[in-house]
Design a protein around this motif. Structure first.
Motif, PDB file in Angstrom:
ATOM      1  N   GLY A 101       0.811  -1.217   0.000  1.00 13.86           N
ATOM      2  CA  GLY A 101       0.000   0.000   0.000  1.00 13.86           C
ATOM      3  C   GLY A 101       0.839   1.260   0.000  1.00 13.86           C
ATOM      4  N   ARG A 102       1.912   1.271   0.804  1.00 11.91           N
ATOM      5  CA  ARG A 102       2.784   2.453   0.848  1.00 11.91           C
ATOM      6  C   ARG A 102       3.420   2.713  -0.511  1.00 11.91           C
ATOM      7  NH1 ARG A 102       3.571   6.666   3.027  1.00 11.91           N
ATOM      8  NH2 ARG A 102       5.767   6.571   3.577  1.00 11.91           N
ATOM      9  N   ALA A 103       3.743   1.634  -1.232  1.00 21.99           N
ATOM     10  CA  ALA A 103       4.355   1.782  -2.554  1.00 21.99           C
ATOM     11  C   ALA A 103       3.329   2.075  -3.641  1.00 21.99           C
ATOM     12  CB  ALA A 103       5.128   0.518  -2.907  1.00 21.99           C
ATOM     13  N   GLN A 104       2.054   2.035  -3.291  1.00 25.43           N
ATOM     14  CA  GLN A 104       0.970   2.326  -4.230  1.00 25.43           C
ATOM     15  C   GLN A 104       1.046   1.438  -5.470  1.00 25.43           C
ATOM     16  OE1 GLN A 104       1.239   6.593  -4.869  1.00 25.43           O
ATOM     17  NE2 GLN A 104       0.185   7.035  -2.951  1.00 25.43           N
ATOM     18  N   VAL A 105       1.268   0.154  -5.246  1.00 26.80           N
ATOM     19  CA  VAL A 105       1.358  -0.798  -6.348  1.00 26.80           C
ATOM     20  C   VAL A 105       0.008  -0.911  -7.046  1.00 26.80           C
ATOM     21  CG1 VAL A 105       1.751  -3.210  -6.956  1.00 26.80           C
ATOM     22  CG2 VAL A 105       3.238  -2.079  -5.275  1.00 26.80           C
ATOM     23  N   ARG A 106       0.044  -0.832  -8.379  1.00 31.89           N
ATOM     24  CA  ARG A 106      -1.175  -0.913  -9.177  1.00 31.89           C
ATOM     25  C   ARG A 106      -1.106  -2.083 -10.143  1.00 31.89           C
ATOM     26  NH1 ARG A 106       0.022   4.658  -8.767  1.00 31.89           N
ATOM     27  NH2 ARG A 106       1.293   4.589 -10.662  1.00 31.89           N
ATOM     28  N   ALA A 107      -2.276  -2.545 -10.556  1.00 32.01           N
ATOM     29  CA  ALA A 107      -2.359  -3.653 -11.505  1.00 32.01           C
ATOM     30  C   ALA A 107      -1.593  -3.318 -12.776  1.00 32.01           C
ATOM     31  CB  ALA A 107      -3.823  -3.944 -11.835  1.00 32.01           C
ATOM     32  N   GLY A 108      -0.831  -4.294 -13.260  1.00 31.91           N
ATOM     33  CA  GLY A 108      -0.065  -4.125 -14.481  1.00 31.91           C
ATOM     34  C   GLY A 108       1.327  -3.569 -14.283  1.00 31.91           C
ATOM     35  N   GLU A 109       1.634  -3.075 -13.090  1.00 30.23           N
ATOM     36  CA  GLU A 109       2.973  -2.535 -12.853  1.00 30.23           C
ATOM     37  C   GLU A 109       3.976  -3.664 -12.682  1.00 30.23           C
ATOM     38  OE1 GLU A 109       2.755   1.863 -11.113  1.00 30.23           O
ATOM     39  OE2 GLU A 109       2.441   0.336  -9.563  1.00 30.23           O
ATOM     40  N   ARG A 110       5.230  -3.320 -12.930  1.00 26.94           N
ATOM     41  CA  ARG A 110       6.321  -4.281 -12.782  1.00 26.94           C
ATOM     42  C   ARG A 110       7.068  -3.984 -11.492  1.00 26.94           C
ATOM     43  NH1 ARG A 110       8.041  -4.588 -19.195  1.00 26.94           N
ATOM     44  NH2 ARG A 110       6.354  -6.036 -19.759  1.00 26.94           N
ATOM     45  N   VAL A 111       7.187  -5.014 -10.676  1.00 26.67           N
ATOM     46  CA  VAL A 111       7.677  -4.872  -9.310  1.00 26.67           C
ATOM     47  C   VAL A 111       8.862  -5.801  -9.096  1.00 26.67           C
ATOM     48  CG1 VAL A 111       7.104  -5.273  -6.883  1.00 26.67           C
ATOM     49  CG2 VAL A 111       5.430  -4.193  -8.394  1.00 26.67           C
ATOM     50  N   VAL A 112       9.921  -5.276  -8.507  1.00 27.81           N
ATOM     51  CA  VAL A 112      11.093  -6.077  -8.131  1.00 27.81           C
ATOM     52  C   VAL A 112      11.193  -6.098  -6.609  1.00 27.81           C
ATOM     53  CG1 VAL A 112      13.611  -6.278  -8.241  1.00 27.81           C
ATOM     54  CG2 VAL A 112      12.317  -5.538 -10.262  1.00 27.81           C
ATOM     55  N   VAL A 113      11.259  -7.291  -6.040  1.00 31.91           N
ATOM     56  CA  VAL A 113      11.429  -7.461  -4.602  1.00 31.91           C
ATOM     57  C   VAL A 113      12.851  -7.959  -4.360  1.00 31.91           C
ATOM     58  CG1 VAL A 113      10.624  -8.620  -2.517  1.00 31.91           C
ATOM     59  CG2 VAL A 113       8.982  -8.018  -4.319  1.00 31.91           C
ATOM     60  N   VAL A 114      13.651  -7.153  -3.694  1.00 31.54           N
ATOM     61  CA  VAL A 114      15.052  -7.507  -3.436  1.00 31.54           C
ATOM     62  C   VAL A 114      15.125  -8.139  -2.049  1.00 31.54           C
ATOM     63  CG1 VAL A 114      17.418  -6.670  -3.300  1.00 31.54           C
ATOM     64  CG2 VAL A 114      15.803  -5.592  -4.884  1.00 31.54           C
TER      65      VAL A 114
END
Length: 349
Positions: free
Chosen positions: A158-171
């Motif tokens: 939620g803090r990162a405001q992740v939206r559908a279709g976005e590309r996300v990298v979890v380190v």
């Protein structure tokens, strides 16, 4: 009833077992019988002696829990013995500037239960009724012990405001990293997990996540190929390592968002020129609020977060020291739970 037990931190790398308090709950309080308690990175920091300025030994620690209500104090409404619950382990003063601004979960004088006050690693635990979160009776209590770290992941996404279709990298592909990846995926994002450990990569892949080994290939190059040179919309730094910070910054697209999740005990160098050049944003993500907890209960209960797959080992409460040793050794381990069940009372697991 036989004596009930509590595990206490008594000094760096030292735990003992002592009788737990069984006094009746006061007004507004409930007495719980913890069933399972997870051991998290903060508990390990306490165990190492790194938080002795904050944790006054002897101290009962632990805050990732599930259990049942045993007794209810006066003025408690809506709860009864036998209810399945977890605890959102935060108490705030309600008067500081953060609380006044609506950010009670990061109160200037926050009491984080299990750190600043007695925690869940005991067979009987009295807490304010206000911190209870209801669990479905159908949710196994071992899985429910992962609601708290799942709430962390919900808050982070939620803090990162992740939206559908976005590309996300979890380190970082430890427990919180994998939970963030699962929650981000449930939000409709495309996710990649960067993790050097073979066991953790394999487990993430078994959960349907795509992983990258940073030792095998440059992560920035992989992201460039994945995004046709654009970069990731969001990166989560969960590793706690200097190299993780560098990777999380390097993979971001123009106006990408970096969410800092890991606790870094010392200052890190950050490429501020890249923040300037690409107009990047960094946000911190510390805890959670009640909405995050309620969402986490749903995600664990409906199997979106397959909590059972993340539980590597369950250890009896009286053998807590060995559980900490297992986590210290690293290797093929994700979540380790302490089984706090008081078998003399005939409680089912």
């Amino acid at each position: 009833m036989t004596d009930v037990l509590a595990v206490r931190y008594v000094g760096a790398r030292s735990l003992d077992t002592a009788p737990a308090s069984t006094s009746p709950p006061g007004p507004g309080e409930v007495e719980l019988a913890p069933a399972y308690v997870g051991i998290c990175g903060t508990d390990l920091h306490i165990f190492h002696g790194d938080m002795d300025t904050r944790v006054a030994a002897p101290a009962v620690i632990g805050h990732e829990m599930s259990g049942r209500i045993v007794r209810v104090g006066a003025d408690v409404e809506g709860w009864r013995p036998g209810d399945h619950v977890t605890v959102m382990p935060l108490r705030w003063d309600g008067t500081c500037p953060a609380c006044a601004a609506g950010h009670r979960h990061i109160c200037h004088h926050l009491d984080f239960i299990g750190i600043d006050s007695p925690g869940a690693m005991q067979q009987r635990w009295t807490v304010p009724a206000s911190v209870l979160v209801r669990l479905p009776d159908t949710l196994p209590l071992d899985r429910a012990a992962l609601v708290e770290p799942t709430a962390v992941a919900v808050h982070d996404v939620g803090r990162a405001q992740v939206r559908a279709g976005e590309r996300v990298v979890v380190v970082g592909g430890g427990p919180v990293g994998v939970l963030i990846a699962l929650v981000a995926r449930a939000s409709g994002a495309e996710v990649r997990v960067v993790e050097p450990g073979t066991h953790r990569r394999l487990l993430a892949e078994e959960l349907g996540l795509t992983t990258w080994d940073p030792a095998a290939r440059d992560v920035a190059e992989l992201v460039a190929e994945w995004t046709a040179g654009a970069g990731a919309d969001v990166a989560f730094e969960v590793s706690g390592a200097a190299a993780g910070v560098e990777t999380a910054v390097d993979v971001l697209a123009v106006r990408g968002r970096l969410c800092l999740v890991a606790i870094h005990p010392r200052p890190r160098e950050v490429n501020l020129h890249r923040f300037f050049w690409r107009e990047l944003t960094i946000v911190g993500a510390r805890l959670y609020d009640r909405d995050d907890f309620e969402r986490a209960v749903t995600l664990v209960a409906d199997g979106t977060v397959p909590a059972d797959r993340l539980i590597s080992k369950v250890v009896p409460l009286a053998e807590a020291s060995s559980a900490f040793d297992v986590l210290e050794a690293g290797g093929d381990v994700m979540k380790v739970l302490l089984d706090c069940t008081d078998r003399s009372e005939g409680e089912a697991a």
